[in-house]
Scaffold this active site. Structure first.
Site, PDB file in Angstrom:
ATOM      1  N   TYR A 231       0.848  -1.194   0.000  1.00 55.30           N
ATOM      2  CA  TYR A 231       0.000   0.000   0.000  1.00 55.30           C
ATOM      3  C   TYR A 231       0.882   1.242   0.000  1.00 55.30           C
ATOM      4  CZ  TYR A 231      -3.640  -3.219   1.624  1.00 55.30           C
ATOM      5  OH  TYR A 231      -4.528  -4.247   1.736  1.00 55.30           O
ATOM      6  N   HIS A 239      -5.921   2.041  -1.135  1.00 52.11           N
ATOM      7  CA  HIS A 239      -5.984   0.700  -1.707  1.00 52.11           C
ATOM      8  C   HIS A 239      -4.564   0.260  -2.010  1.00 52.11           C
ATOM      9  CE1 HIS A 239     -10.240   0.157  -2.094  1.00 52.11           C
ATOM     10  NE2 HIS A 239     -10.377   1.353  -2.628  1.00 52.11           N
ATOM     11  N   LYS A 270      -4.386  -3.380  -9.685  1.00 50.29           N
ATOM     12  CA  LYS A 270      -3.061  -3.305  -9.093  1.00 50.29           C
ATOM     13  C   LYS A 270      -2.049  -3.677 -10.156  1.00 50.29           C
ATOM     14  CE  LYS A 270      -4.984  -4.780  -4.760  1.00 50.29           C
ATOM     15  NZ  LYS A 270      -6.027  -3.840  -5.091  1.00 50.29           N
TER      16      LYS A 270
END
Lengths: 299, 160
Positions: A231, A239, A270
């Site tokens: 993170y 997030h 991601k």
């Protein structure tokens, strides 16, 4: 009660001395909430809550203290001089043996004194609280006192002089029981008793240090199929940016692993991060880490 | 010519064909260099393939100040491509060698002057602020090619 709870826990100044990380059955645990706050604020470590309730040990949704640190996290704190790792099994036995000696008597005395001190403080606060409540009620009673005076005379049948028994009971009200949540009272404040030797420290991870020093928080990465989720700040606020895997410099990584992790990472917004510490060559300093980020190209 | 050499040559050919005919890339060039583990490719995609999230922020800021509905045209830029076969296993050391050998911008990329970058900050992401990235072209035996970006260093993910 609630008021008392808050008043007994004023914002404490950060603990002096290094944080005690308890090594129990191969796990690195932290039992003190102050230490947990300190490592989260100052060192970017959130770690994992592992404690459950003695009454209901199977519930695993709302876990509390202690928190468990990964080996590399514990090592990082030790490297920074912020903590020491204590071997609790041997230290506990040593402490127990010590209790039957002269030094033990002193320790016991100090412990009892500490408890008494706490008890006194609690009592004082409790009395203050009680006085405040009494005052409030008196204020109310004054307002309604006329009615009370007007009413009685007629039904003398129920008139009872305020019974002395009831009053005595009110005075002897039981103090709230105080259970110390940690055994820190048995330890000297600045000692590092039970600290394990340097050569027994867990292995340090340059990969993890690289992320941590750049302000990244990490949590276990199983939910995205990696070693870590990384993170960009506290996980309460952000997030995860990366699912991260750590390799060795010459590990052969199957292309399928890179493709599948990259695909999964993109599906959860991601990027798949992998990296390794450069193996020592001439002219390269130790702890040099290379990182690569993989995401779907969209074509 | 060794077997290994033949394999990588075939791989490069498959990727070149795939880029040219399936993805309409132009200006494709194989690129060899002594310190490169294998031949890489660079070329021009039909539309822009990668916009850094920070660049996107700059673009949106700039577009807000323009007349409503106006857009800043996004010209494609030259990109590096690294052909790989799915059965291969590469180590971080090998990937590092590729990134160490290449420039962030393939040869022949449009030059962007510091003055231009100052005037339009988003252009810096095509110029001085462009990080090293290669497109991993992973080939499977059925001639499927999948494309993944690989960036050098920590690069935050796109908001897609």
């Amino acid at each position: 009660m609630a008021a008392m709870m808050t008043s007994t826990q004023p914002p404490q100044p950060p603990q002096p001395g290094p944080i005690r990380i308890s090594l129990i059955a191969g796990r690195y645990l932290l039992f003190s909430i102050d230490s947990v706050m300190e490592i989260r604020r100052k060192h970017g470590l959130c770690c994992v809550l592992t404690g459950t309730m003695p009454q209901n040990p199977t519930q695993n949704l709302f876990l509390g203290l202690p928190i468990e640190l990964r080996a590399e996290e514990a090592r990082l704190l030790v490297e920074r001089g912020a903590a020491y790792i204590a071997d609790e099994t041997s230290d506990h036995l040593a402490k127990l043996k010590e209790m039957s000696s002269e030094a033990g008597d002193k320790r016991r005395e100090a412990y009892l004194r500490g408890l008494k001190e706490k008890r006194r403080t609690a009592k004082r606060l409790f009395n203050e609280e009680k006085a405040a409540v009494k005052k409030m009620h008196e204020g109310k009673r004054k307002g309604g006192s006329k009615k009370e005076k007007a009413a009685p005379a007629t039904d003398s049948l129920f008139e009872s002089p305020t019974s002395p028994v009831v009053e005595a009971a009110a005075k002897k009200e039981v103090l709230p029981a105080i259970t110390p949540s940690t055994s820190s009272a048995l330890l000297d404040k600045d000692s590092i008793s039970g600290a394990i030797a340097d050569d027994e420290l867990p292995e340090s991870s340059a990969f993890y240090r690289y992320l941590n020093t750049r302000g990244y928080f990490t949590t276990p990465g199983l939910r995205f199929g990696g070693d870590y989720s990384a993170y960009p700040g506290d996980p309460m606020r952000y997030h995860a940016h990366f699912l991260a895997n750590c390799y060795s410099w010459n590990d052969k990584i199957p292309m399928l692993d890179i493709v599948t992790s990259g695909r999964l990472g993109t599906a959860v917004k991601k990027s798949f991060l992998f990296g390794a510490e450069r193996e020592e060559e001439e002219g390269k300093k130790e702890g040099d880490v290379r990182m690569f980020c993989v995401e779907w190209a969209g074509m | 010519m060794t077997l290994n050499h033949q394999r990588t040559e075939a791989l490069t050919k498959i990727v070149l064909n795939n880029l040219q005919h399936q993805h309409d890339w132009t200006h494709l060039h194989p690129h060899s260099q002594l310190n490169l583990p294998r031949t890489v490719i660079y070329g021009l995609p039909p539309k822009r393939l990668y916009v850094h999230p920070d660049e996107q922020v700059e673009i949106i800021k700039a577009e807000k100040e323009m007349r409503a509905g106006d857009r800043i045209p996004q010209e494609p830029e030259l990109e590096w491509v690294l052909p790989l076969h799915l059965s291969e296993k590469w180590s971080p050391a090998e990937f590092a060698a590729v990134f160490d050998a290449i420039d962030s911008r393939p040869p022949g990329s449009t030059e962007i002057s510091p003055e231009e970058e100052e005037r339009s900050p988003w252009l810096a992401w095509k110029g001085s602020r462009r990080g090293k990235r290669v497109l991993l072209a992973t080939v499977q035996d059925d001639s499927t090619v999948t494309y993944y970006w690989m960036h050098d260093g920590l690069v935050k993910p796109r908001q897609n």
